[in-house]
Design a protein around this motif. Structure first.
Motif: not given
Lengths: 332, 256
Positions: B131-140
């Motif tokens: 997730y630290l590398f990824s250009p993406y955010s997700t939700s809980f």
């Protein structure tokens, strides 16, 4: 024996693995507070019997009661009262000695307040408190064995099974284990298997001998040894170096009188062994022959006239080499 | 059904598994993250620009949920298989446990729960790193839906591993079973591509694979917040069946 005096009662135990009959109907009782030894050569059925007694396997028929509880109706309840030291020392390899002991205490349902002081006490008793943070493979064979034994004692069992507890240990370590067994036998019942006859002789109150799945003999070490003596065996120790003269006289009197003894012709021949000029061993075929021999000896010539007994190893070898067909089941 | 003993049976065995898995945690963490991070760098970054967006997201984002699921699956299988194999055939601690006042079901359930939790924890660790590398955010919420697949998935593969460790005496048989069963499942399950790329007749088959449920179903949950009941049913039913089978097999083997 009253039921409250019995630690283990086994009745008609039979167990087969495919076509192999490992146990062919075993009956015995172990008195409470005794050291009871199970002897037998490899393949005699010892391990199968231990596995049945410790609830690991079920018999095909027959039943076992430990402290009055049927072990297959209430195996968990029975296991609370059992301490078991198996042939090999099994430890969690990633765990220290302390962690291994703690795990086993928890599996017996002991609380931390109970097991911590007990582990400390027992490790101190066996002199390994300072090694508690070592992994099991950093300990010697004797040390691992001692840890296995105290692991089996953590929950203060009423019956302790020791399956060949001193195999592979040096004489010093073996004596230490013997001492530990003696100490424990003051509080509870001990079931022991061993290949060392000296160990069985020294430690046991009663012995059960197995061969080819049969119980072939049982009793106290002394009873077994005397029962196995094929002849009447005596040792004669003289004050003067007259052993040769006595040997000649005894042989002559036996030759002369043997035909008059009941079944004398069928009896085994008498054997007179001159061990030194002062010492003889006489092996006599019948009790009547003893009377004749005794009449020959002048009391003033004697230092000692005593009965010789077989050692347990003679008994064991005799049982282990007996043909299968000749075995009848005994009850202890 | 044997009576279960949680406090003096399942829980100490569970703690033992956790302790064994966290002993030397640095090596454990490095070995856990090595494979998914290598895949991520090789495929996600190395192929960037050569592969168009898949399912509406960049390729490195597309493979992220699958790499987390892959970690959970492999760790679950490894913990189950080697844990049981070590206990049964190597250090033979099972022989000690079975003479304690607990049931054999306590032992296997403790082993499975320990393997399940460790695999899930390692999967979440990998998720955090990727997730630290990824250009993406997700939700809980999406993470919660993703975990709905991962829970039974982790149980399923711990149980499969436990059955292998219970049955096979030789360590190379464990490696062989992984090569024969697990590896094909990984590549057919749509880890690196959408299962819609398969021909129609093959899609009907791969949808029933537990790895497809984990990779494709997990991706739909993680990226879009969608729950595929079919996938969820496949992985949950298989997890339940494998749990019953693993417990039965272990009890049966130890009784012999």
């Amino acid at each position: 024996m009253k039921s409250q005096d019995v630690a283990i009662r086994a009745v008609g135990l039979k167990k087969s693995f495919g076509s192999l009959q490992a146990l062919k109907g075993i009956d015995f009782q172990v008195p409470l507070g005794s050291v009871f030894c199970i002897l037998g050569s490899n393949g005699a059925g010892k391990t199968t019997l231990i596995n049945l007694l410790t609830t690991i396997t079920r018999p095909d028929s027959g039943r076992v009661e430990i402290l009055g509880l049927d072990i297959h109706q209430a195996p968990i309840l029975v296991r609370h009262n059992l301490g078991i030291v198996s042939q090999d020392d099994h430890f969690e390899t990633y765990f220290t000695i302390w962690e291994n002991l703690k795990l086993h205490a928890e599996l017996h349902g002991l609380s931390r307040a109970d097991y911590e002081p007990r582990i400390e006490h027992l490790l101190n008793e066996i002199g390994l408190w300072n090694r508690r943070h070592d992994l099991s493979d950093q300990l010697s064979g004797g040390m691992r064995r001692r840890v296995s034994i105290i692991r089996a004692l953590l929950h203060e069992p009423k019956v302790l099974f020791l399956d060949e507890p001193t195999t592979g240990l040096d004489p010093v370590a073996r004596r230490q284990i013997w001492e530990a067994i003696r100490q424990f036998s003051k509080q509870a019942t001990v079931i022991l298997t061993t290949h060392y006859m000296e160990e069985a002789d020294v430690l046991s109150d009663e012995i059960l001998m197995l061969s080819h799945g049969h119980m072939v003999m049982g009793g106290t070490p002394r009873e077994l040894k005397s029962r196995m003596s094929p002849q009447y065996q005596y040792e004669i120790v003289l004050k003067t170096p007259d052993a040769l003269a006595y040997q000649t006289k005894i042989e002559a009197v036996i030759r002369e009188n043997q035909q008059h003894w009941p079944r004398g012709e069928l009896a085994m021949p008498a054997i007179i062994k001159r061990l030194t000029d002062y010492r003889l061993e006489v092996y006599l075929p019948t009790p009547e022959s003893l009377t004749h021999v005794f009449q020959l000896i002048e009391p003033q010539d004697l230092v000692r006239f005593g009965e010789l007994t077989s050692n347990l190893e003679d008994v064991f070898v005799s049982v282990a080499t007996q043909p299968v067909d000749s075995m009848g089941d005994k009850t202890l | 059904m044997m009576r279960l003993h949680f406090k003096r049976g399942i829980y100490p065995i569970f703690k033992k598994v956790v302790k064994a898995e966290t002993d030397g945690w640095v090596t454990e963490v490095l070995s856990t993250i090595a494979v998914p991070v290598a895949f991520y760098l090789a495929f996600g970054m190395g192929l960037r620009g050569h592969i168009d967006d898949l399912a509406g997201v960049p390729y490195m984002v597309f493979i992220t949920p699958g790499l987390v699921a892959l970690t959970i699956l492999l760790e679950a299988y490894r913990t189950g298989a080697w844990g049981l194999w070590l206990g049964r055939w190597h250090n033979k601690m099972m022989n000690e446990f079975r003479i304690k006042p607990i049931s054999t079901s306590d032992i296997i359930i403790g082993e499975i729960l320990g393997g399940f939790l460790m695999a899930l924890s390692k999967g979440l660790l990998v998720a955090l790193i990727l997730y630290l590398f990824s250009p993406y955010s997700t939700s809980f919420k999406y993470i919660g839906l993703f975990l709905l697949y991962m829970f039974p998935g982790s149980i399923l593969f711990t149980c499969v591993g436990a059955m292998v460790g219970t049955l096979f005496r030789k360590p190379d048989q464990i490696a062989q079973s992984q090569a024969i069963v697990i590896t094909p499942l990984l590549y057919l399950g749509g880890l690196f591509f959408p299962v819609s790329s398969f021909p129609d007749w093959a899609q009907g088959f791969v949808r029933w694979l537990p790895t497809t449920a984990l990779f494709d179903g997990g991706r739909q949950a993680f990226l879009y917040g969608q729950l595929d009941n079919g996938y969820l049913m496949v992985v949950s039913v298989l997890a339940w069946i494998s749990f019953v089978l693993a417990t039965w097999l272990f009890n049966r083997q130890l009784a012999q």
